[in-house]
Design a protein around this motif. Structure first.
Motif, PDB file in Angstrom:
ATOM      1  N   ARG A 137      -0.215   6.232   7.390  1.00  0.00           N
ATOM      2  CA  ARG A 137      -1.972   5.239   7.611  1.00  0.00           C
ATOM      3  C   ARG A 137      -3.172   5.517   8.112  1.00  0.00           C
ATOM      4  O   ARG A 137      -3.638   4.882   7.884  1.00  0.00           O
ATOM      5  CB  ARG A 137      -1.175   4.145   8.527  1.00  0.00           C
ATOM      6  CG  ARG A 137       0.201   3.591   7.662  1.00  0.00           C
ATOM      7  CD  ARG A 137       1.181   2.427   8.636  1.00  0.00           C
ATOM      8  NE  ARG A 137       2.390   2.026   7.782  1.00  0.00           N
ATOM      9  CZ  ARG A 137       2.927   1.077   8.365  1.00  0.00           C
ATOM     10  NH1 ARG A 137       2.621   0.240   9.893  1.00  0.00           N
ATOM     11  NH2 ARG A 137       3.265   0.738   8.038  1.00  0.00           N
ATOM     12  N   LYS A 141      -4.672   8.075   8.465  1.00  0.00           N
ATOM     13  CA  LYS A 141      -5.337   9.134   7.327  1.00  0.00           C
ATOM     14  C   LYS A 141      -5.970   8.195   6.745  1.00  0.00           C
ATOM     15  O   LYS A 141      -7.176   8.336   6.066  1.00  0.00           O
ATOM     16  CB  LYS A 141      -4.140  10.165   6.613  1.00  0.00           C
ATOM     17  CG  LYS A 141      -5.286  11.167   5.970  1.00  0.00           C
ATOM     18  CD  LYS A 141      -4.333  12.045   5.044  1.00  0.00           C
ATOM     19  CE  LYS A 141      -5.676  13.502   4.921  1.00  0.00           C
ATOM     20  NZ  LYS A 141      -4.292  13.907   3.794  1.00  0.00           N
ATOM     21  N   LYS A 142      -5.468   6.899   5.887  1.00  0.00           N
ATOM     22  CA  LYS A 142      -5.897   6.163   5.002  1.00  0.00           C
ATOM     23  C   LYS A 142      -7.414   5.604   5.711  1.00  0.00           C
ATOM     24  O   LYS A 142      -8.041   5.246   5.368  1.00  0.00           O
ATOM     25  CB  LYS A 142      -4.128   5.602   4.572  1.00  0.00           C
ATOM     26  CG  LYS A 142      -4.164   5.717   3.480  1.00  0.00           C
ATOM     27  CD  LYS A 142      -3.356   5.568   3.264  1.00  0.00           C
ATOM     28  CE  LYS A 142      -1.767   5.559   1.981  1.00  0.00           C
ATOM     29  NZ  LYS A 142      -1.427   4.650   1.863  1.00  0.00           N
ATOM     30  N   PHE A 143      -6.585   5.019   7.048  1.00  0.00           N
ATOM     31  CA  PHE A 143      -7.744   4.253   7.434  1.00  0.00           C
ATOM     32  C   PHE A 143      -8.739   4.991   7.982  1.00  0.00           C
ATOM     33  O   PHE A 143     -10.014   4.418   7.983  1.00  0.00           O
ATOM     34  CB  PHE A 143      -7.452   3.985   8.830  1.00  0.00           C
ATOM     35  CG  PHE A 143      -8.733   2.836   9.952  1.00  0.00           C
ATOM     36  CD1 PHE A 143      -8.737   2.222   9.548  1.00  0.00           C
ATOM     37  CD2 PHE A 143      -8.371   4.032  10.474  1.00  0.00           C
ATOM     38  CE1 PHE A 143      -9.219   1.008   9.905  1.00  0.00           C
ATOM     39  CE2 PHE A 143      -9.439   3.712  12.075  1.00  0.00           C
ATOM     40  CZ  PHE A 143     -10.087   1.769  11.469  1.00  0.00           C
ATOM     41  N   THR A 181     -10.615   7.680   6.366  1.00  0.00           N
ATOM     42  CA  THR A 181     -11.168   7.940   4.856  1.00  0.00           C
ATOM     43  C   THR A 181     -11.567   6.226   4.010  1.00  0.00           C
ATOM     44  O   THR A 181     -12.515   7.011   3.502  1.00  0.00           O
ATOM     45  CB  THR A 181      -9.849   8.749   3.931  1.00  0.00           C
ATOM     46  OG1 THR A 181      -8.799   7.797   3.570  1.00  0.00           O
ATOM     47  CG2 THR A 181      -9.591   9.885   4.249  1.00  0.00           C
ATOM     48  N   ARG A 182     -11.313   5.460   4.969  1.00  0.00           N
ATOM     49  CA  ARG A 182     -11.705   4.780   3.922  1.00  0.00           C
ATOM     50  C   ARG A 182     -12.851   3.946   5.167  1.00  0.00           C
ATOM     51  O   ARG A 182     -13.861   3.079   4.297  1.00  0.00           O
ATOM     52  CB  ARG A 182     -10.567   3.609   3.946  1.00  0.00           C
ATOM     53  CG  ARG A 182      -9.487   3.303   2.451  1.00  0.00           C
ATOM     54  CD  ARG A 182      -8.645   2.613   3.036  1.00  0.00           C
ATOM     55  NE  ARG A 182      -7.524   2.916   1.555  1.00  0.00           N
ATOM     56  CZ  ARG A 182      -6.578   2.211   1.674  1.00  0.00           C
ATOM     57  NH1 ARG A 182      -6.326   1.132   2.026  1.00  0.00           N
ATOM     58  NH2 ARG A 182      -5.969   2.195   0.405  1.00  0.00           N
ATOM     59  N   ARG A 183     -13.032   4.591   5.780  1.00  0.00           N
ATOM     60  CA  ARG A 183     -13.849   3.741   6.895  1.00  0.00           C
ATOM     61  C   ARG A 183     -15.236   4.639   6.509  1.00  0.00           C
ATOM     62  O   ARG A 183     -15.313   5.720   6.495  1.00  0.00           O
ATOM     63  CB  ARG A 183     -13.854   4.871   8.666  1.00  0.00           C
ATOM     64  CG  ARG A 183     -14.999   4.235   9.899  1.00  0.00           C
ATOM     65  CD  ARG A 183     -14.264   4.889  11.224  1.00  0.00           C
ATOM     66  NE  ARG A 183     -14.617   6.321  11.112  1.00  0.00           N
ATOM     67  CZ  ARG A 183     -13.850   7.032  11.796  1.00  0.00           C
ATOM     68  NH1 ARG A 183     -13.534   6.293  12.689  1.00  0.00           N
ATOM     69  NH2 ARG A 183     -14.364   8.306  11.799  1.00  0.00           N
ATOM     70  N   PRO A 184     -16.116   3.398   7.096  1.00  0.00           N
ATOM     71  CA  PRO A 184     -17.684   3.394   6.449  1.00  0.00           C
ATOM     72  C   PRO A 184     -18.281   4.939   7.119  1.00  0.00           C
ATOM     73  O   PRO A 184     -17.992   4.824   8.273  1.00  0.00           O
ATOM     74  CB  PRO A 184     -18.613   2.102   6.377  1.00  0.00           C
ATOM     75  CG  PRO A 184     -16.885   1.261   7.352  1.00  0.00           C
ATOM     76  CD  PRO A 184     -16.258   2.045   7.232  1.00  0.00           C
ATOM     77  N   SER A 185     -19.052   5.172   6.382  1.00  0.00           N
ATOM     78  CA  SER A 185     -19.686   6.492   7.521  1.00  0.00           C
ATOM     79  C   SER A 185     -20.519   5.892   7.693  1.00  0.00           C
ATOM     80  O   SER A 185     -21.184   4.522   8.076  1.00  0.00           O
ATOM     81  CB  SER A 185     -20.611   7.372   6.381  1.00  0.00           C
ATOM     82  OG  SER A 185     -21.241   6.755   5.481  1.00  0.00           O
ATOM     83  N   THR A 230     -24.256   4.142   6.675  1.00  0.00           N
ATOM     84  CA  THR A 230     -23.607   2.870   5.784  1.00  0.00           C
ATOM     85  C   THR A 230     -24.250   2.037   6.807  1.00  0.00           C
ATOM     86  O   THR A 230     -24.580   0.598   6.332  1.00  0.00           O
ATOM     87  CB  THR A 230     -22.003   2.581   5.282  1.00  0.00           C
ATOM     88  OG1 THR A 230     -22.435   3.700   4.585  1.00  0.00           O
ATOM     89  CG2 THR A 230     -21.880   1.612   3.758  1.00  0.00           C
TER      90      THR A 230
END
Length: 450
Positions: free
Chosen positions: A229, A231-233, A235-239, A242
């Motif tokens: 979970r 890891k998914k969070f 990877t989905r976090r905006p740069s 952005t």
């Protein structure tokens, strides 16, 4: 009761047999507690010392303050120490190790900290001094180290961090126990302890072991689920880019390149620099030791936070009434620039120019170099040196001469990208360049850059 006659052949034979040991009986010698025996055992244990402890990586002089011992807080007391960094620890001497070796009494052991499992970090809230980092050991000891010279403290930080990163993060209980025994016990005691630890666990302990094994599988599954979970969070976090484009995170003033700050302000001189200069000229020209005296570090950091995160800044507010806080924040702004006000590529050229003996030629060369600077650097430098000239003009009141200002601002505005020569010589040139530009300000900045 019958008393045996010692003269009897049978009795003599029985008595002589009682003094004979069979071949399968071993004589167990008692463990000596005498210091002499301990020293003999310690000599044999010296071969267990890791080569890392004997390899000297770096030596030098820093200010040291121990603020915690075994987790118990101590009063901070800065002392000058000679540090010897090895592959596993840091030793502290009152003087250089060579001189200390000649003067130390027999049996003296220097103070040291074990870097295995230690943590190192820069700290600004533990001391009002700049360039301070803290080492926290696995045993709860906390040590602060400091140097006024930026590159020296940075080299020490990187060297110690590299050693910590190479060492294991933490020691197991068994290894700690064995190391303690190697240091304190005799070899026979160590051998007996190893034999005792190698025995099978008792029957009543087997049930608790089975209980733990039954639940270890479910624990591992839960941990893997949490990791997945996270890891998914991530990877989905905006740069960061952005978030900056959406306006959620704004570019900061402190620590950003000079041209970036100027772009944000829509000018060639940062708005914060102009604001600080105006405040100092309004209420700080006559203050004794202006720019030399340090302000309260906590208040300076608070001002830094306000500048980075708020649109409006009012230096006339009562919380910024100490003018030394304003000057400290301005110096911090220039000190934290990724590239100094005098760009790295110009450093050697300015140093060569200040070495010129003829003053007229020296001023001309420095003027030509200043005209070649990028526009934000040139305009910011011009307004800053014009301000410092006003400070020096009131030398009889504030006791800040051009030479004093050169000492304060030299290392802040001008420094090499990599320290190659003598630090003391470079510092002398830095001070002289700033001092000359103040004394010859009208000649150097009398025309706009093409």
């Amino acid at each position: 009761m019958r008393i045996k006659n010692a003269n009897s052949p049978h009795d003599r034979h029985s008595q002589s047999k009682s003094m004979i040991l069979s071949d399968n009986v071993k004589v167990i010698e008692p463990i000596s507690r005498h210091r002499r025996n301990h020293s003999q055992h310690n000599l044999t244990l010296s071969e267990f010392i890791s080569p890392l402890e004997q390899t000297v990586i770096k030596e030098g002089c820093l200010l040291k303050a121990k603020i915690a011992d075994g987790g118990k807080k101590q009063r901070k007391n800065w002392t000058t120490s000679w540090l010897v960094l090895t592959g596993q620890k840091i030793e502290f001497y009152k003087e250089s190790k060579q001189a200390a070796a000649a003067n130390l009494k027999a049996g003296y052991k220097p103070e040291w900290v074990d870097l295995c499992g230690a943590h190192i970090e820069w700290t600004k809230d533990k001391s009002s001094k700049k360039n301070v980092f803290q080492i926290t050991t696995a045993s709860g000891n906390e040590v602060l180290l400091h140097s006024d010279i930026d590159f020296i403290i940075l080299e020490w930080f990187n060297a110690i961090k590299n050693v910590i990163d190479r060492l294991p993060k933490e020691k197991t209980n068994k290894s700690r126990k064995n190391e303690f025994k190697l240091a304190r016990s005799s070899s026979s005691e160590l051998l007996s302890s190893f034999e005792a630890e190698s025995k099978e666990p008792k029957a009543e302990n087997r049930r608790s072991l089975i209980f733990r094994l039954n639940y270890s599988t479910s624990d591992t599954t839960d941990k893997n689920r949490v990791k997945s979970r996270l890891k998914k969070f991530i990877t989905r976090r905006p740069s960061l880019k952005t978030l900056q484009e959406k306006g959620i995170i704004k570019d900061q003033v402190f620590g950003s390149p000079l041209h970036k700050v100027c772009e944000l302000d829509g000018a060639t001189v940062p708005k914060f620099v102009k604001t600080c200069i105006k405040a100092v000229e309004d209420r700080g020209l006559d203050v004794d030791g202006i720019y030399r005296v340090s302000g309260n570090l906590a208040t300076i950091q608070k001002l830094r936070f306000v500048v980075n995160h708020e649109e409006k800044l009012n230096l006339d507010d009562s919380q910024w009434e100490d003018i030394h806080v304003v000057t400290g924040a301005l110096k911090m702004f220039f000190r934290e620039l990724p590239e100094p006000l005098f760009p790295y590529c110009f450093f050697e050229q300015f140093v060569e120019a200040i070495k010129i003996q003829d003053n007229k030629s020296r001023v001309k060369v420095i003027k030509d170099l200043v005209q070649k600077l990028p526009r934000p650097n040139y305009d910011t430098m011009k307004i800053l040196f014009e301000h410092l000239q006003k400070i020096a003009a009131k030398e009889n009141v504030n006791l800040m001469s051009q030479q004093s200002l050169g000492i304060v601002f030299g290392p802040t505005l001008l420094r090499p990208e990599k320290e190659t020569g003598s630090m003391a010589v470079n510092m002398l040139y830095q001070n002289q360049i700033v001092e000359l530009m103040l004394s010859e300000y009208t000649k150097i900045f009398n025309c706009e850059k093409d």
